[in-house]
Design a protein around this motif. Sequence first.
Motif, PDB file in Angstrom:
ATOM      1  N   SER A 184       0.739  -1.162   0.066  1.00  0.00           N
ATOM      2  CA  SER A 184      -0.235  -0.109   0.108  1.00  0.00           C
ATOM      3  C   SER A 184       0.729   1.102  -0.204  1.00  0.00           C
ATOM      4  CB  SER A 184      -1.006  -0.081   1.050  1.00  0.00           C
ATOM      5  OG  SER A 184      -1.768  -1.118   1.259  1.00  0.00           O
ATOM      6  N   GLU A 185       1.872   1.185   0.692  1.00  0.00           N
ATOM      7  CA  GLU A 185       2.755   2.476   0.851  1.00  0.00           C
ATOM      8  C   GLU A 185       3.497   2.590  -0.363  1.00  0.00           C
ATOM      9  OE1 GLU A 185       6.930   3.827   3.281  1.00  0.00           O
ATOM     10  OE2 GLU A 185       5.544   2.193   3.963  1.00  0.00           O
ATOM     11  N   ILE A 186       3.944   1.597  -1.086  1.00  0.00           N
ATOM     12  CA  ILE A 186       4.810   1.542  -2.161  1.00  0.00           C
ATOM     13  C   ILE A 186       3.806   2.202  -3.450  1.00  0.00           C
ATOM     14  CG2 ILE A 186       5.984   0.431  -4.019  1.00  0.00           C
ATOM     15  CD1 ILE A 186       7.164  -1.327  -1.707  1.00  0.00           C
ATOM     16  N   PHE A 187       2.629   1.563  -3.643  1.00  0.00           N
ATOM     17  CA  PHE A 187       1.620   1.859  -4.545  1.00  0.00           C
ATOM     18  C   PHE A 187       1.246   3.311  -4.595  1.00  0.00           C
ATOM     19  CE2 PHE A 187      -0.156  -2.756  -4.972  1.00  0.00           C
ATOM     20  CZ  PHE A 187       0.880  -3.311  -5.566  1.00  0.00           C
ATOM     21  N   ALA A 188       0.992   3.824  -3.207  1.00  0.00           N
ATOM     22  CA  ALA A 188       0.605   5.156  -3.261  1.00  0.00           C
ATOM     23  C   ALA A 188       1.616   6.186  -3.683  1.00  0.00           C
ATOM     24  CB  ALA A 188       0.197   5.479  -1.714  1.00  0.00           C
ATOM     25  N   ARG A 189       2.842   5.772  -3.416  1.00  0.00           N
ATOM     26  CA  ARG A 189       4.053   6.848  -3.897  1.00  0.00           C
ATOM     27  C   ARG A 189       4.357   6.630  -5.184  1.00  0.00           C
ATOM     28  NH1 ARG A 189       7.466   4.706  -0.713  1.00  0.00           N
ATOM     29  NH2 ARG A 189       8.566   3.612  -2.473  1.00  0.00           N
ATOM     30  N   ALA A 190       4.523   5.284  -5.537  1.00  0.00           N
ATOM     31  CA  ALA A 190       5.126   4.996  -7.115  1.00  0.00           C
ATOM     32  C   ALA A 190       4.101   5.190  -7.980  1.00  0.00           C
ATOM     33  CB  ALA A 190       5.566   3.599  -7.069  1.00  0.00           C
ATOM     34  N   PHE A 191       2.824   5.019  -7.707  1.00  0.00           N
ATOM     35  CA  PHE A 191       1.631   5.180  -8.793  1.00  0.00           C
ATOM     36  C   PHE A 191       1.028   6.635  -8.568  1.00  0.00           C
ATOM     37  CE2 PHE A 191       0.684   0.518  -8.719  1.00  0.00           C
ATOM     38  CZ  PHE A 191       1.795   0.012  -9.374  1.00  0.00           C
ATOM     39  N   GLY A 192       1.544   7.329  -7.761  1.00  0.00           N
ATOM     40  CA  GLY A 192       0.852   8.583  -7.358  1.00  0.00           C
ATOM     41  C   GLY A 192      -0.794   8.150  -7.208  1.00  0.00           C
ATOM     42  N   PHE A 193      -1.284   7.434  -6.405  1.00  0.00           N
ATOM     43  CA  PHE A 193      -2.523   6.967  -6.397  1.00  0.00           C
ATOM     44  C   PHE A 193      -3.197   7.705  -5.040  1.00  0.00           C
ATOM     45  CE2 PHE A 193      -5.766   4.122  -4.698  1.00  0.00           C
ATOM     46  CZ  PHE A 193      -6.673   4.211  -5.941  1.00  0.00           C
ATOM     47  N   GLU A 194      -4.379   8.501  -5.369  1.00  0.00           N
ATOM     48  CA  GLU A 194      -4.749   9.165  -4.176  1.00  0.00           C
ATOM     49  C   GLU A 194      -6.134   8.875  -3.871  1.00  0.00           C
ATOM     50  OE1 GLU A 194      -4.288  13.413  -5.542  1.00  0.00           O
ATOM     51  OE2 GLU A 194      -2.179  13.155  -5.025  1.00  0.00           O
ATOM     52  N   ASN A 195      -6.541   7.921  -4.695  1.00  0.00           N
ATOM     53  CA  ASN A 195      -8.124   7.394  -4.415  1.00  0.00           C
ATOM     54  C   ASN A 195      -8.072   6.217  -3.458  1.00  0.00           C
ATOM     55  OD1 ASN A 195      -9.536   9.285  -6.172  1.00  0.00           O
ATOM     56  ND2 ASN A 195      -8.916   7.989  -8.039  1.00  0.00           N
ATOM     57  N   GLU A 196      -8.995   5.346  -3.481  1.00  0.00           N
ATOM     58  CA  GLU A 196      -9.419   4.487  -2.594  1.00  0.00           C
ATOM     59  C   GLU A 196      -8.459   3.192  -2.669  1.00  0.00           C
ATOM     60  OE1 GLU A 196     -12.551   1.871  -0.128  1.00  0.00           O
ATOM     61  OE2 GLU A 196     -13.228   3.664  -1.413  1.00  0.00           O
ATOM     62  N   MET A 197      -7.715   2.801  -1.562  1.00  0.00           N
ATOM     63  CA  MET A 197      -6.746   1.576  -1.737  1.00  0.00           C
ATOM     64  C   MET A 197      -7.573   0.601  -1.030  1.00  0.00           C
ATOM     65  SD  MET A 197      -3.354   0.685  -2.537  1.00  0.00           S
ATOM     66  CE  MET A 197      -2.374   2.308  -2.243  1.00  0.00           C
ATOM     67  N   ILE A 198      -7.722  -0.667  -1.282  1.00  0.00           N
ATOM     68  CA  ILE A 198      -8.367  -1.625  -0.547  1.00  0.00           C
ATOM     69  C   ILE A 198      -7.227  -2.693  -0.324  1.00  0.00           C
ATOM     70  CG2 ILE A 198     -10.075  -3.641  -0.809  1.00  0.00           C
ATOM     71  CD1 ILE A 198     -11.448  -2.025  -3.216  1.00  0.00           C
ATOM     72  N   GLU A 199      -6.842  -2.660   0.979  1.00  0.00           N
ATOM     73  CA  GLU A 199      -5.793  -3.624   1.672  1.00  0.00           C
ATOM     74  C   GLU A 199      -6.765  -4.918   2.035  1.00  0.00           C
ATOM     75  OE1 GLU A 199      -3.205  -2.770   5.216  1.00  0.00           O
ATOM     76  OE2 GLU A 199      -2.479  -1.397   3.619  1.00  0.00           O
ATOM     77  N   SER A 200      -6.542  -5.905   1.061  1.00  0.00           N
ATOM     78  CA  SER A 200      -7.428  -7.088   1.423  1.00  0.00           C
ATOM     79  C   SER A 200      -6.667  -8.280   1.016  1.00  0.00           C
ATOM     80  CB  SER A 200      -8.580  -7.016   0.023  1.00  0.00           C
ATOM     81  OG  SER A 200      -8.085  -6.711  -1.041  1.00  0.00           O
TER      82      SER A 200
END
Length: 408
Positions: A184-200
């Motif tokens: 989750s931490e890497i995806f948010a930064r590397a993808f520039g992702f700001e919407n909803e992360m589903i940590e499932s």
Amino acid sequence: MAPYTLRDAVKRKVRRGIGRVRKSKALTAVYHRLFQTLSHLPQKKNLVMFESFFGRQYSCNPRAIYEYMKDHCPEYQLVWSANANYIDLFEQHQLPYVKRFSLKWLMLMTRANYWVTNVRLPLWMSKPKDTIYLQTWHGTPLKRLAMDIEEVHMPGINTEKYKRDFLAETARWDYLISPNAYSSEIFARAFGFENEMIESGYPRNDFLYKSNNKETIDAIKDRVGLPKDKKVILYAPTWRDNQFYGKGRYRFELDLDLQRMRESLGEDYVLIMRMHYLIADHLDLSEFEGFAYDFSHHEDIRELYLISDLLITDYSSVFFDYANLKRPMLFFTYDIEDYRDHLRGFYFDFEKKAPGPLVLTTDELIQAVKKIAESGFAVSDHFDEFYQKFCSLETGHSAEKVVKSVFK
């Protein structure tokens, strides 16, 4: 041989002409504009379009989500986007599908309520305003991704454009699945992702928890033609960014000495080989018949995990998934210095934290396999720590968690 006629010649000429027209830039531009225009039509509620690896597979997280929804969400219309060269696979499973980039596909994709895929979609596919885009992705990151890559070595694109295009794509994602807090931490930064992360946890790994039994394993071995009286080694390496034929078509040089492996291990083992989906080479294993098998085009790697007693990989994310089975792993990292220091780089100290030994040569690999056998196929000393960090969310219910989060 059938006689060659004037009629055949005319047919072939017409087909070639149609092919050239279809590939023309003018027609492509018209098609792209048509997609944009149709995306303004009213939404077709509860229509879900699925795609896995550019329509080439019925696999991975989209498959697991589809299978859960098929059983538990009858109010939704579920349709697969299928590459025209892989139609037989979708028909074999009696799946509802449409040919990718056909006119029917165009009508469905532009009006679908949901898109579900595990890789990036072309940027010309403008997402309709009310369409919900669920990006499942396809692996826990070891090697650096997207914005974290210092220099891109892929064909046909420079680093600046690669990163600009990636950000344009991720901006369209409404939801992104993550297998663990580390990702989750890497995806948010590397993808520039700001919407909803589903940590499932990953839905695709539900199968490993629900089907890990002798009856299922034996049935798969029977279906694919593997002996039941030998241990199975799965070799599943990744691709190298700088070894390619062209855009999206990568070379792979097999460094394993299959002759040495057969001589040393052939009495007790078979080797099944699964190349990455981007690798264009075809393995010729004819001289190793009965020992080495090419399963690169097997529909879903999850079955290969299940029937394998031991995994050999390199820097592929497959080892994060395989760890759910709590079986031993080896890492054939003959080019680790080049891969680590020049091609991608790693997010953690792979050489110290890998859940199994790293080996550099075929002889070292053979000795490591024998050592694992002597231990009774025990996992490495690092395994428990690795499992807790990367697999603790996966209990066989990840697809359910995702569906309940997105399809409200």
